[in-house]
Design a protein around this motif. Structure first.
Motif, PDB file in Angstrom:
ATOM      1  N   HIS A   1      12.546   1.908 -20.355  1.00  0.00           N
ATOM      2  CA  HIS A   1      12.327   3.309 -19.989  1.00  0.00           C
ATOM      3  C   HIS A   1      11.044   3.494 -19.190  1.00  0.00           C
ATOM      4  N   ALA A   2      10.294   2.413 -18.969  1.00  0.00           N
ATOM      5  CA  ALA A   2       9.069   2.488 -18.178  1.00  0.00           C
ATOM      6  C   ALA A   2       9.315   1.921 -16.786  1.00  0.00           C
ATOM      7  N   THR A   3       8.477   2.309 -15.850  1.00  0.00           N
ATOM      8  CA  THR A   3       8.520   1.799 -14.484  1.00  0.00           C
ATOM      9  C   THR A   3       7.292   0.938 -14.246  1.00  0.00           C
ATOM     10  N   VAL A   4       7.483  -0.235 -13.663  1.00  0.00           N
ATOM     11  CA  VAL A   4       6.381  -1.163 -13.414  1.00  0.00           C
ATOM     12  C   VAL A   4       6.133  -1.247 -11.913  1.00  0.00           C
ATOM     13  N   THR A   5       4.877  -1.024 -11.515  1.00  0.00           N
ATOM     14  CA  THR A   5       4.510  -1.022 -10.101  1.00  0.00           C
ATOM     15  C   THR A   5       3.307  -1.934  -9.879  1.00  0.00           C
ATOM     16  N   PRO A   6       3.389  -2.877  -8.941  1.00  0.00           N
ATOM     17  CA  PRO A   6       2.213  -3.694  -8.627  1.00  0.00           C
ATOM     18  C   PRO A   6       1.260  -2.953  -7.709  1.00  0.00           C
ATOM     19  N   LEU A   7      -0.022  -3.216  -7.865  1.00  0.00           N
ATOM     20  CA  LEU A   7      -1.044  -2.658  -6.988  1.00  0.00           C
ATOM     21  C   LEU A   7      -1.950  -3.790  -6.516  1.00  0.00           C
ATOM     22  N   ALA A   8      -2.388  -3.736  -5.285  1.00  0.00           N
ATOM     23  CA  ALA A   8      -3.309  -4.742  -4.760  1.00  0.00           C
ATOM     24  C   ALA A   8      -4.212  -4.094  -3.738  1.00  0.00           C
ATOM     25  N   GLY A   9      -5.461  -4.517  -3.748  1.00  0.00           N
ATOM     26  CA  GLY A   9      -6.414  -3.991  -2.773  1.00  0.00           C
ATOM     27  C   GLY A   9      -7.727  -4.714  -2.897  1.00  0.00           C
ATOM     28  N   GLY A  10      -8.288  -5.114  -1.787  1.00  0.00           N
ATOM     29  CA  GLY A  10      -9.525  -5.854  -1.834  1.00  0.00           C
ATOM     30  C   GLY A  10      -9.328  -7.183  -2.543  1.00  0.00           C
ATOM     31  N   GLU A  11     -10.142  -7.427  -3.548  1.00  0.00           N
ATOM     32  CA  GLU A  11     -10.046  -8.686  -4.290  1.00  0.00           C
ATOM     33  C   GLU A  11      -9.411  -8.498  -5.660  1.00  0.00           C
ATOM     34  N   ARG A  12      -8.786  -7.364  -5.887  1.00  0.00           N
ATOM     35  CA  ARG A  12      -8.192  -7.166  -7.210  1.00  0.00           C
ATOM     36  C   ARG A  12      -6.737  -6.741  -7.101  1.00  0.00           C
TER      37      ARG A  12
END
Length: 225
Positions: free
Chosen positions: A112-123
């Motif tokens: 029931h949850a949504t998983v989203t990747p995030l990326a930016g800079g060095e993290r």
């Protein structure tokens, strides 16, 4: 009928064990999911006006550094169910999936949850969003509900935190509550159990708001690099 924190913990343990096949057991006012590190604490239900009950519920995991991620679930009276049990049910369907997806991936609640990747800079990070909880106080449309589900205000907070703030090297939990009432807008943001709404008063401005109502949603940001 009065109901206390220990009774609610027992109810939650049975819900998790019987309904979701998790090795959950209650001890006092706390539920442990064996072998996962997940603990869920229940504080005393707090009666409010008009028969409402506020139920503090917190989730902890070793990666949280000893802290609990607290929510104040609200239950309404009606039928044969105690409003505290109603609060627990609402929490289990809108908040618990966030933590299930991150910490209990074999549990059906994770779906029931949504998983989203995030990326930016060095993290980089993975963000777990729970289902939005909406209330219609008059005039909300399907367009409103779709917009709330597609881009909840909590997502705006996550994106701004990730790109503009220093974050700890451990999971960050947060939720937002936004409403449009005849008296004006309300915006509440809670990050790591602390009030942060003063910095995020704009997070619901993108929603159409054809009527009066509210939207609340949870998220958990877990660093991955």
């Amino acid at each position: 009928m009065d109901i206390g924190a220990e009774e609610i913990a027992g109810l939650l343990a049975r819900m998790l064990a019987d309904g979701h096949a998790l090795p959950a057991s209650a001890g006092g006012a706390e539920v442990e999911v064996a072998g996962t590190g997940v603990r869920i604490a229940i504080a005393a239900p707090q009666p409010q006006d008009n028969g409402l009950v506020q139920l503090p519920i917190g989730v902890s995991h070793p990666s949280f550094g000893g802290m609990f991620a607290w929510d104040q679930a609200v239950g309404v009276p009606g039928g044969d169910r105690h409003p505290a049990a109603d609060a627990l049910d609402g929490w289990a369907h809108t908040v618990l999936p966030v933590f299930a997806a991150a910490l209990l991936p074999g549990c059906d609640l994770a779906g029931h949850a949504t998983v989203t990747p995030l990326a930016g800079g060095e993290r980089s990070a993975r963000v777990y969003y729970g289902p939005v909880a909406t209330r219609d106080f008059g005039g909300l449309t399907e367009d409103d509900r779709s917009a709330m589900a597609d881009r909840p205000p909590t997502q705006v907070v996550i994106e701004e935190l990730f790109t503009g703030y220093a974050l700890p090297d451990r999971p960050v939990w947060l939720f937002s509550f936004c409403a449009r009432l005849p008296s004006g807008p309300i915006t509440e943001v809670t990050v790591l159990n602390g009030e942060a709404g003063a910095s995020f008063g704009h997070i619901a401005d993108h929603l159409p708001w054809h009527g009066h109502g509210s939207v609340k949603s949870w998220a958990l940001l877990v660093p991955s690099g």
